[in-house]
Write a protein that holds these residues in place. Structure first.
Motif, mmCIF file in Angstrom:
data_model
loop_
_atom_site.group_PDB
_atom_site.id
_atom_site.type_symbol
_atom_site.label_atom_id
_atom_site.label_comp_id
_atom_site.label_asym_id
_atom_site.label_seq_id
_atom_site.Cartn_x
_atom_site.Cartn_y
_atom_site.Cartn_z
ATOM 1 N N ALA A 15 0.757 -1.243 -0.217
ATOM 2 C CA ALA A 15 0.396 0.176 0.022
ATOM 3 C C ALA A 15 1.091 1.641 0.145
ATOM 4 O O ALA A 15 0.412 2.155 -0.587
ATOM 5 N N ARG A 16 1.823 1.041 0.337
ATOM 6 C CA ARG A 16 2.789 2.325 1.154
ATOM 7 C C ARG A 16 3.184 2.757 -0.756
ATOM 8 O O ARG A 16 3.534 4.238 -0.688
ATOM 9 N N VAL A 48 0.823 4.525 -2.975
ATOM 10 C CA VAL A 48 0.300 5.644 -2.420
ATOM 11 C C VAL A 48 1.762 5.762 -2.937
ATOM 12 O O VAL A 48 1.493 7.505 -3.745
ATOM 13 N N GLU A 49 2.908 6.375 -2.617
ATOM 14 C CA GLU A 49 3.997 6.599 -3.018
ATOM 15 C C GLU A 49 4.337 6.461 -4.852
ATOM 16 O O GLU A 49 5.064 7.850 -5.633
ATOM 17 N N ARG A 109 1.566 9.443 -5.582
ATOM 18 C CA ARG A 109 1.989 10.847 -5.538
ATOM 19 C C ARG A 109 2.995 11.166 -6.640
ATOM 20 O O ARG A 109 3.399 13.340 -6.828
ATOM 21 N N GLU A 138 0.889 12.150 -9.200
ATOM 22 C CA GLU A 138 -0.471 13.048 -8.949
ATOM 23 C C GLU A 138 -0.443 13.917 -10.057
ATOM 24 O O GLU A 138 -1.858 13.387 -10.155
ATOM 25 N N ARG A 171 -6.683 5.203 -9.494
ATOM 26 C CA ARG A 171 -5.320 5.274 -8.579
ATOM 27 C C ARG A 171 -5.482 6.690 -8.012
ATOM 28 O O ARG A 171 -5.356 7.288 -7.156
ATOM 29 N N ALA A 173 -7.343 6.145 -4.637
ATOM 30 C CA ALA A 173 -6.787 5.131 -4.062
ATOM 31 C C ALA A 173 -4.668 6.377 -2.910
ATOM 32 O O ALA A 173 -5.475 6.051 -2.255
ATOM 33 N N LEU A 174 -4.665 7.450 -4.365
ATOM 34 C CA LEU A 174 -4.171 8.425 -3.490
ATOM 35 C C LEU A 174 -4.686 9.047 -2.564
ATOM 36 O O LEU A 174 -4.390 9.694 -1.348
ATOM 37 N N ARG A 224 -7.508 9.086 -0.643
ATOM 38 C CA ARG A 224 -8.018 8.374 0.907
ATOM 39 C C ARG A 224 -6.482 7.625 1.358
ATOM 40 O O ARG A 224 -6.774 6.623 2.068
ATOM 41 N N GLY A 225 -5.018 7.783 0.447
ATOM 42 C CA GLY A 225 -4.031 6.701 0.781
ATOM 43 C C GLY A 225 -3.638 6.954 2.166
ATOM 44 O O GLY A 225 -3.275 5.794 3.218
ATOM 45 N N LEU A 228 -3.584 4.173 4.960
ATOM 46 C CA LEU A 228 -1.940 3.365 5.422
ATOM 47 C C LEU A 228 -2.369 3.128 6.738
ATOM 48 O O LEU A 228 -2.048 2.231 7.511
#
Length: 548
Positions: free
Chosen positions: A176-177, A180-181, A184, A187, A329, A332-333, A335-336, A340
């Motif tokens: 998940a990290r 998200v990374e 980002r 983005e 995606r 997901a970002l 609500r990341g 997390l």
């Protein structure tokens, strides 16, 4: 239990067949007679990694066959089932070593790998001696030995489950990290692409439909003029001419005595067909009618969809799915942080559960270590090592599926002396007795394993050697122990006795093994007591030892 061992063309053995029995089996003989070759041969058929040059000089290949009894519930049966091999009450292992070094193995007449042999070996045989790196001297196995002594199977299984759950939680959080990374990092692209794709709102199949409409309008522009001319010719010329002809003939029909009836009927039909043709042409013209702006709009939409597909390197029909994927995606970002947080909480919960199970296992191990230390100390006294100290050291280790304990068996030969690993602190004789005491304490946990002791009595004699022999005899009760020994006290306590000899025939050195009866045992033990010259005193001492 090892029932039989057959050796052909291995080192200085040409052909040898041994039939072993339950209880204490002793092998004696002079140094260099070939006792170690028997162990090398057994290790070879069990898949152990040892010396490569096993084939007897002049032979094409060497071969060893071992036969074991496998009672119901024997752990070797599980290995056979997992390997898809026949499971029977008798297990026959055969391995051949060619002159070229190639090795081939069979298990119950089925080809098998060396790895399967080694897995079976761990459940069939234990080798103990001063140079054994597979048994009690190997620190890597001390934790497993302590767990067996502690009967910690359930606690260890709970730790493994907790570790697996913790590892799964770690993987989920890590993935998940990373997601998200990665999101980002792109983005800006995601937000622009989602907006652009959303504004375009291309639908699956739309590109094909637009292309068909565009080609139809382009074709219409080319053919409509000719169709219009045809329409004008029919409606303005042919239809008028046929109508005029019909009226003129109508005026002359009465004087023609019926000669014009057929032509008039034909003209009526022609008028009907002309009317249908004109209607069809008009319908076609209506269908080909379009606003030039429609063609322009269609082309702009078609080209926009194709350009977007090229930009994102997908097929036009995949733009809609791409839009949904990028939206996912982006969501997901967005609500990341919340996601997390939930995964971090799950990992923390899994770590807490693992710590609790690992601590329970550690407590079981600590309690068992104290019992084992007391038991080994009690065994050391009869072996004339009452002042020695055996200690099971449990130290914190990196967490893993087996817990977070490192286990090592340490000894101190005298009170107050520094302790250390078995093979670093103890001398040869002391080491042998430590190993024997430890094995006696652990033996209750063995299930159908043949124990082999390779000169474990080295460096001891007299009453100590007698104590060693009696411990080996006790250890063999209800099971099977093979011991290679130079001690007459140990040899005298064996239930079965073999002598290993080396002889030279036709300038060829061969090793033989002979089963000894009572009289032959007396002579062999007397030789062990007095050397090459067997005296009456030595024979008397041998009889006394055999009498117990």
């Amino acid at each position: 239990m090892l029932r039989a061992l057959e050796i052909r063309d291995i080192l200085i053995i040409d052909r040898l067949e041994l039939v072993f029995q339950p209880g204490l089996n002793v092998l004696t003989g002079e140094t260099g007679a070939g006792k170690s070759i028997l162990l090398d041969s057994l290790g070879f058929v069990l898949g152990w990694r040892g010396r490569a040059d096993l084939v007897r000089t002049g032979a094409a290949q060497g071969e060893v066959t071992a036969e074991f009894d496998l009672p119901d519930g024997h752990p070797a049966r599980e290995v056979l089932e997992e390997a898809g091999l026949p499971v029977e009450d008798t297990l026959i292992l055969r391995r051949v070593n060619g002159r070229d070094g190639r090795k081939t193995a069979w298990i119950n007449d089925r080809r098998a790998s060396g790895e399967v042999l080694r897995r079976l070996s761990d459940r069939l045989v234990e080798l103990h001696g001063q140079h054994d790196d597979r048994g009690l001297l190997n620190p890597k196995g001390h934790r497993a030995l302590l767990d067996e002594y502690a009967e910690a199977g359930a606690a260890r299984a709970a730790v493994r489950r907790a570790w697996a759950e913790r590892a799964a939680a770690e993987r989920a959080l890590s993935e998940a990290r990373e997601a998200v990374e990665a999101a980002r990092a792109e983005e800006d692209f995601l937000r622009f692409a989602v907006k652009e794709l959303g504004e375009l709102a291309a639908e699956p199949g739309e590109e094909e439909a637009l292309d068909v409409a565009r080609r139809r309008m382009q074709a219409a522009a080319r053919i409509r003029e000719d169709i219009a001319r045809a329409h004008a010719a029919l409606s303005d010329g042919a239809e008028q001419a046929v109508g005029d002809a019909s009226r003129w003939l109508d005026g002359a029909v009465e004087g023609a005595d019926g000669a014009l009836d057929a032509p008039l009927a034909a003209l009526d039909r022609a008028m009907t067909e002309l009317g249908e043709a004109v209607s069809g042409i008009e319908a076609c013209l209506d269908g080909l009618s379009f606003d030039a702006h429609d063609l322009e709009t269609t082309e702009e939409r078609l080209f926009a969809i194709r350009a977007m597909a090229r930009k994102h390197q997908v097929a036009p029909d995949e733009l809609s799915q791409l839009h949904e994927t990028l939206e996912g995606r982006l969501e997901a970002l967005d609500r990341g942080a919340e996601g997390l947080g939930a995964l971090e909480a799950a990992l923390s919960e899994a770590e807490t559960a693992y710590d609790a199970e690992a601590e329970r296992l550690s407590a079981v191990r600590r309690a068992a270590a104290e019992r084992l230390d007391r038991a080994v100390s009690a065994e050391l006294a009869p072996l004339k090592m009452e002042r020695a100290v055996f200690r099971t050291v449990i130290a914190e280790a990196a967490p893993g599926p087996e817990g977070r304990d490192g286990v090592a068996f340490t000894v101190a030969t005298n009170p107050g002396a520094p302790s250390g690993p078995l093979d670093k602190i103890a001398s040869g004789g002391e080491l042998s007795r430590f190993l024997l005491a430890l094995k006696v304490c652990l033996a209750e946990r063995d299930r159908g394993v043949t124990m082999i002791f390779d000169e474990i009595d080295r460096g001891v004699g007299g009453a100590t050697a007698d104590a060693v022999g009696r411990r080996l005899s006790d250890l063999a009760t209800g099971g099977q122990v093979l011991v290679v020994t130079h001690s007459p006290q140990v040899a005298a306590l064996g239930a079965h006795h073999w002598r290993v000899e080396k002889r030279v025939a036709d300038e060829t050195t061969l090793s033989t093994v002979t089963a000894l009866d009572r009289a032959a045992r007396e002579g062999e033990i007397a030789r062990m007591l007095s050397g090459d010259t067997v005296t009456d005193e030595a024979r008397a001492a041998a009889r006394a030892l055999l009498a117990g």
